[in-house]
Design an enzyme around this catalytic site. Structure first.
Site, PDB file in Angstrom:
ATOM      1  N   ARG A 142       0.840  -1.210   0.000  1.00  0.00           N
ATOM      2  CA  ARG A 142       0.000   0.000   0.000  1.00  0.00           C
ATOM      3  C   ARG A 142       0.875   1.259   0.000  1.00  0.00           C
ATOM      4  O   ARG A 142       2.094   1.178   0.141  1.00  0.00           O
ATOM      5  CB  ARG A 142      -0.945  -0.004   1.192  1.00  0.00           C
ATOM      6  CG  ARG A 142      -0.238   0.129   2.510  1.00  0.00           C
ATOM      7  CD  ARG A 142      -1.248   0.207   3.639  1.00  0.00           C
ATOM      8  NE  ARG A 142      -0.666   0.876   4.777  1.00  0.00           N
ATOM      9  CZ  ARG A 142      -0.851   0.499   6.038  1.00  0.00           C
ATOM     10  NH1 ARG A 142      -1.602  -0.538   6.305  1.00  0.00           N
ATOM     11  NH2 ARG A 142      -0.280   1.169   7.010  1.00  0.00           N
ATOM     12  N   GLY A 143       0.199   2.394  -0.152  1.00  0.00           N
ATOM     13  CA  GLY A 143       0.859   3.693  -0.018  1.00  0.00           C
ATOM     14  C   GLY A 143       2.034   3.892  -0.966  1.00  0.00           C
ATOM     15  O   GLY A 143       1.993   3.502  -2.138  1.00  0.00           O
ATOM     16  N   ILE A 144       3.081   4.489  -0.435  1.00  0.00           N
ATOM     17  CA  ILE A 144       4.244   4.843  -1.255  1.00  0.00           C
ATOM     18  C   ILE A 144       4.946   3.584  -1.770  1.00  0.00           C
ATOM     19  O   ILE A 144       5.381   3.534  -2.930  1.00  0.00           O
ATOM     20  CB  ILE A 144       5.207   5.728  -0.432  1.00  0.00           C
ATOM     21  CG1 ILE A 144       4.518   7.051  -0.054  1.00  0.00           C
ATOM     22  CG2 ILE A 144       6.495   6.005  -1.192  1.00  0.00           C
ATOM     23  CD1 ILE A 144       5.303   7.924   0.922  1.00  0.00           C
ATOM     24  N   ARG A 174       2.763  -7.450   5.243  1.00  0.00           N
ATOM     25  CA  ARG A 174       2.266  -8.205   6.405  1.00  0.00           C
ATOM     26  C   ARG A 174       0.861  -8.697   6.127  1.00  0.00           C
ATOM     27  O   ARG A 174       0.416  -9.688   6.674  1.00  0.00           O
ATOM     28  CB  ARG A 174       2.296  -7.325   7.659  1.00  0.00           C
ATOM     29  CG  ARG A 174       3.713  -7.065   8.115  1.00  0.00           C
ATOM     30  CD  ARG A 174       3.733  -6.345   9.428  1.00  0.00           C
ATOM     31  NE  ARG A 174       3.110  -5.025   9.318  1.00  0.00           N
ATOM     32  CZ  ARG A 174       3.018  -4.172  10.327  1.00  0.00           C
ATOM     33  NH1 ARG A 174       3.485  -4.501  11.503  1.00  0.00           N
ATOM     34  NH2 ARG A 174       2.465  -2.996  10.159  1.00  0.00           N
ATOM     35  N   GLY A 204       7.498   1.461   7.225  1.00  0.00           N
ATOM     36  CA  GLY A 204       7.708   2.363   8.356  1.00  0.00           C
ATOM     37  C   GLY A 204       6.410   2.639   9.086  1.00  0.00           C
ATOM     38  O   GLY A 204       5.327   2.448   8.536  1.00  0.00           O
ATOM     39  N   TYR A 241       9.955   9.144  15.599  1.00  0.00           N
ATOM     40  CA  TYR A 241       9.944   9.009  14.136  1.00  0.00           C
ATOM     41  C   TYR A 241      11.104   9.793  13.502  1.00  0.00           C
ATOM     42  O   TYR A 241      11.837   9.276  12.653  1.00  0.00           O
ATOM     43  CB  TYR A 241       8.600   9.512  13.613  1.00  0.00           C
ATOM     44  CG  TYR A 241       8.397   9.415  12.125  1.00  0.00           C
ATOM     45  CD1 TYR A 241       8.139   8.194  11.511  1.00  0.00           C
ATOM     46  CD2 TYR A 241       8.419  10.553  11.320  1.00  0.00           C
ATOM     47  CE1 TYR A 241       7.921   8.110  10.135  1.00  0.00           C
ATOM     48  CE2 TYR A 241       8.202  10.484   9.953  1.00  0.00           C
ATOM     49  CZ  TYR A 241       7.954   9.253   9.370  1.00  0.00           C
ATOM     50  OH  TYR A 241       7.740   9.181   8.009  1.00  0.00           O
ATOM     51  N   LYS A 284      14.253   8.407  11.318  1.00  0.00           N
ATOM     52  CA  LYS A 284      14.443   8.809   9.918  1.00  0.00           C
ATOM     53  C   LYS A 284      15.793   9.496   9.702  1.00  0.00           C
ATOM     54  O   LYS A 284      16.385   9.374   8.630  1.00  0.00           O
ATOM     55  CB  LYS A 284      13.285   9.716   9.475  1.00  0.00           C
ATOM     56  CG  LYS A 284      11.939   8.990   9.398  1.00  0.00           C
ATOM     57  CD  LYS A 284      11.985   7.822   8.429  1.00  0.00           C
ATOM     58  CE  LYS A 284      10.645   7.179   8.183  1.00  0.00           C
ATOM     59  NZ  LYS A 284      10.729   6.011   7.284  1.00  0.00           N
ATOM     60  N   ILE A 315       3.010  13.713   1.318  1.00  0.00           N
ATOM     61  CA  ILE A 315       2.612  12.906   0.174  1.00  0.00           C
ATOM     62  C   ILE A 315       1.111  12.647   0.255  1.00  0.00           C
ATOM     63  O   ILE A 315       0.571  12.437   1.346  1.00  0.00           O
ATOM     64  CB  ILE A 315       3.376  11.551   0.179  1.00  0.00           C
ATOM     65  CG1 ILE A 315       4.892  11.783   0.365  1.00  0.00           C
ATOM     66  CG2 ILE A 315       3.079  10.764  -1.086  1.00  0.00           C
ATOM     67  CD1 ILE A 315       5.552  12.692  -0.635  1.00  0.00           C
TER      68      ILE A 315
HETATM   69  P1  NAD Z   1       1.771   3.168   4.931  1.00  0.00           P
HETATM   70  O1  NAD Z   1       1.395   3.110   6.372  1.00  0.00           O
HETATM   71  O2  NAD Z   1       0.681   3.327   3.916  1.00  0.00           O
HETATM   72  O3  NAD Z   1       2.608   1.862   4.546  1.00  0.00           O
HETATM   73  C1  NAD Z   1       3.643   1.407   5.380  1.00  0.00           C
HETATM   74  C2  NAD Z   1       4.021   0.001   4.969  1.00  0.00           C
HETATM   75  O4  NAD Z   1       5.015  -0.464   5.908  1.00  0.00           O
HETATM   76  C3  NAD Z   1       2.853  -0.994   5.046  1.00  0.00           C
HETATM   77  O5  NAD Z   1       2.975  -1.926   4.003  1.00  0.00           O
HETATM   78  C4  NAD Z   1       3.085  -1.677   6.379  1.00  0.00           C
HETATM   79  O6  NAD Z   1       2.550  -2.990   6.467  1.00  0.00           O
HETATM   80  C5  NAD Z   1       4.612  -1.725   6.397  1.00  0.00           C
HETATM   81  N1  NAD Z   1       5.103  -1.947   7.759  1.00  0.00           N
HETATM   82  C6  NAD Z   1       4.965  -1.142   8.837  1.00  0.00           C
HETATM   83  N2  NAD Z   1       5.507  -1.716   9.920  1.00  0.00           N
HETATM   84  C7  NAD Z   1       6.008  -2.923   9.521  1.00  0.00           C
HETATM   85  C8  NAD Z   1       6.679  -3.986  10.170  1.00  0.00           C
HETATM   86  N3  NAD Z   1       6.957  -3.952  11.490  1.00  0.00           N
HETATM   87  N4  NAD Z   1       7.012  -5.073   9.444  1.00  0.00           N
HETATM   88  C9  NAD Z   1       6.730  -5.145   8.136  1.00  0.00           C
HETATM   89  N5  NAD Z   1       6.105  -4.171   7.449  1.00  0.00           N
HETATM   90  C10 NAD Z   1       5.746  -3.074   8.141  1.00  0.00           C
HETATM   91  O7  NAD Z   1       2.866   4.320   4.841  1.00  0.00           O
HETATM   92  P2  NAD Z   1       3.292   5.298   3.629  1.00  0.00           P
HETATM   93  O8  NAD Z   1       2.657   6.611   3.862  1.00  0.00           O
HETATM   94  O9  NAD Z   1       3.135   4.630   2.315  1.00  0.00           O
HETATM   95  O10 NAD Z   1       4.858   5.474   3.976  1.00  0.00           O
HETATM   96  C11 NAD Z   1       5.867   4.659   3.417  1.00  0.00           C
HETATM   97  C12 NAD Z   1       7.218   5.176   3.893  1.00  0.00           C
HETATM   98  O11 NAD Z   1       7.366   6.540   3.522  1.00  0.00           O
HETATM   99  C13 NAD Z   1       7.385   5.116   5.409  1.00  0.00           C
HETATM  100  O12 NAD Z   1       8.706   4.755   5.723  1.00  0.00           O
HETATM  101  C14 NAD Z   1       7.095   6.555   5.829  1.00  0.00           C
HETATM  102  O13 NAD Z   1       7.743   6.872   7.041  1.00  0.00           O
HETATM  103  C15 NAD Z   1       7.672   7.317   4.672  1.00  0.00           C
HETATM  104  N6  NAD Z   1       7.102   8.665   4.480  1.00  0.00           N
HETATM  105  C16 NAD Z   1       5.760   8.845   4.273  1.00  0.00           C
HETATM  106  C17 NAD Z   1       5.268  10.140   4.080  1.00  0.00           C
HETATM  107  C18 NAD Z   1       3.801  10.410   3.832  1.00  0.00           C
HETATM  108  O14 NAD Z   1       3.413  11.576   3.690  1.00  0.00           O
HETATM  109  N7  NAD Z   1       2.950   9.391   3.725  1.00  0.00           N
HETATM  110  C19 NAD Z   1       6.147  11.229   4.129  1.00  0.00           C
HETATM  111  C20 NAD Z   1       7.503  11.000   4.337  1.00  0.00           C
HETATM  112  C21 NAD Z   1       7.972   9.706   4.512  1.00  0.00           C
END
Ligand code: NAD
Length: 248
Positions: free
Chosen positions: A26-28, A48, A91, A154, A158, A187
């Site tokens: 999902r997500g990024i 997961r 994350g 966090y 990071k 994002i």
């Molecule tokens: P999200 O919550 O949609 O997805 C996170 C993914 O990480 C999921 O697939 C989740 O299952 C996996 N995950 C989390 N903990 C886990 C664990 N213990 N073991 C295995 N998998 C695990 O998040 P996102 O918004 O898509 O963010 C993705 C990355 O980008 C992250 O590292 C986040 O910190 C970083 N980020 C996000 C943003 C934002 O605006 N969304 C901005 C800057 C950085």
């Protein structure tokens, strides 16, 4: 002048690389996996629960458990060959102010975001050293550079990724392996979509680009930094934040 190294690398790239993206369901992470597939690579994601995008192999892995990461790599290697590109994207956040932050709030975020990336990079480096080729990308955040109230855990996780990538660069740089950090700003994800309109407007006012980025914009930077043409960039922190973190 002909550069034979570049020519050889470009030829390899046409056959595609084996890529593993953590948290690609999902997500990024999902957008990153989609971009690699679109560029003709063999792509696996860890998840997961749920599946990666069409055309990817989904394997189960828990970032806090080295044995589960090892098993995931072994499964990917058997199906797609040695992992040449790894994106540590998985994350979590567990936001609260310092005075209210428990040890568990702090250590669980570090364990997932920073130690998890360490586990992934360590396991990936085995095959990369053998192949004398590798691309390691760690997904950080602008918050790791600027700090953020309510995100001591966090932000620490990071910014730790930067020291990790730079030390890996020093250890493995001579073996054709690069390690870079991509630091997204705001994002467009489910999380940002749920913010109240006024809060979204306030955030946008602080971003020089005056908008959030799409996950695809982050993904395209990651595929580029992982590409054969980016072989001389390592230990870099690449912001994808519309100018929010400039100078940091
Ligand atoms: P999200 O919550 O949609 O997805 C996170 C993914 O990480 C999921 O697939 C989740 O299952 C996996 N995950 C989390 N903990 C886990 C664990 N213990 N073991 C295995 N998998 C695990 O998040 P996102 O918004 O898509 O963010 C993705 C990355 O980008 C992250 O590292 C986040 O910190 C970083 N980020 C996000 C943003 C934002 O605006 N969304 C901005 C800057 C950085």
């Amino acid at each position: 002048m002909t550069d034979t190294t570049t020519t050889a690398q470009t030829t390899t790239a046409k056959t595609g690389r084996t890529v593993l993206v953590t948290g690609g369901n999902r997500g990024i992470g999902y957008a990153i996996a989609e971009q690699f597939v679109a560029q003709g690579h063999r792509v696996a994601v860890t998840s997961r629960s749920g599946e990666g995008p069409s055309g990817t192999l989904t394997v189960r892995a828990e970032m806090t458990d080295a044995a589960s990461i090892d098993a995931a790599f072994t499964e990917v290697e058997a199906a797609l060959g040695p992992v040449e590109v790894v994106v540590a994207n998985a994350g979590i956040t567990r936001d609260t102010l310092l005075m209210r932050m428990s040890d568990d709030d702090f250590t669980s975020v570090i364990d997932t975001n920073l130690t998890g990336a360490f586990r992934v990079v360590k396991r990936a480096s085995k095959g990369m050293l053998k192949a004398r080729f590798g691309r390691i990308v760690l997904v950080s955040s602008v918050v790791g550079l600027l700090g953020s109230a309510g995100q001591v855990n966090y932000a620490a996780s990071k910014s730790g990724l930067i020291g990790l990538a730079r030390s890996v660069t020093r250890e493995l740089g001579a073996r054709g392996i690069t390690a870079n950090v991509v630091a997204p700003g705001f994002i467009e994800t489910d999380m940002t979509a749920e913010l109240p309109e006024a809060q979204q407007a306030a955030y946008k006012a602080s971003i020089p680009a005056a908008r959030f980025a799409s996950a695809t914009e982050v993904a395209k930077v990651i595929t580029w930094i992982s590409g054969d043409d980016a072989g001389y960039i390592s230990g870099a922190v690449i912001p994808v934040d519309g100018g929010l973190g400039m100078g940091h």
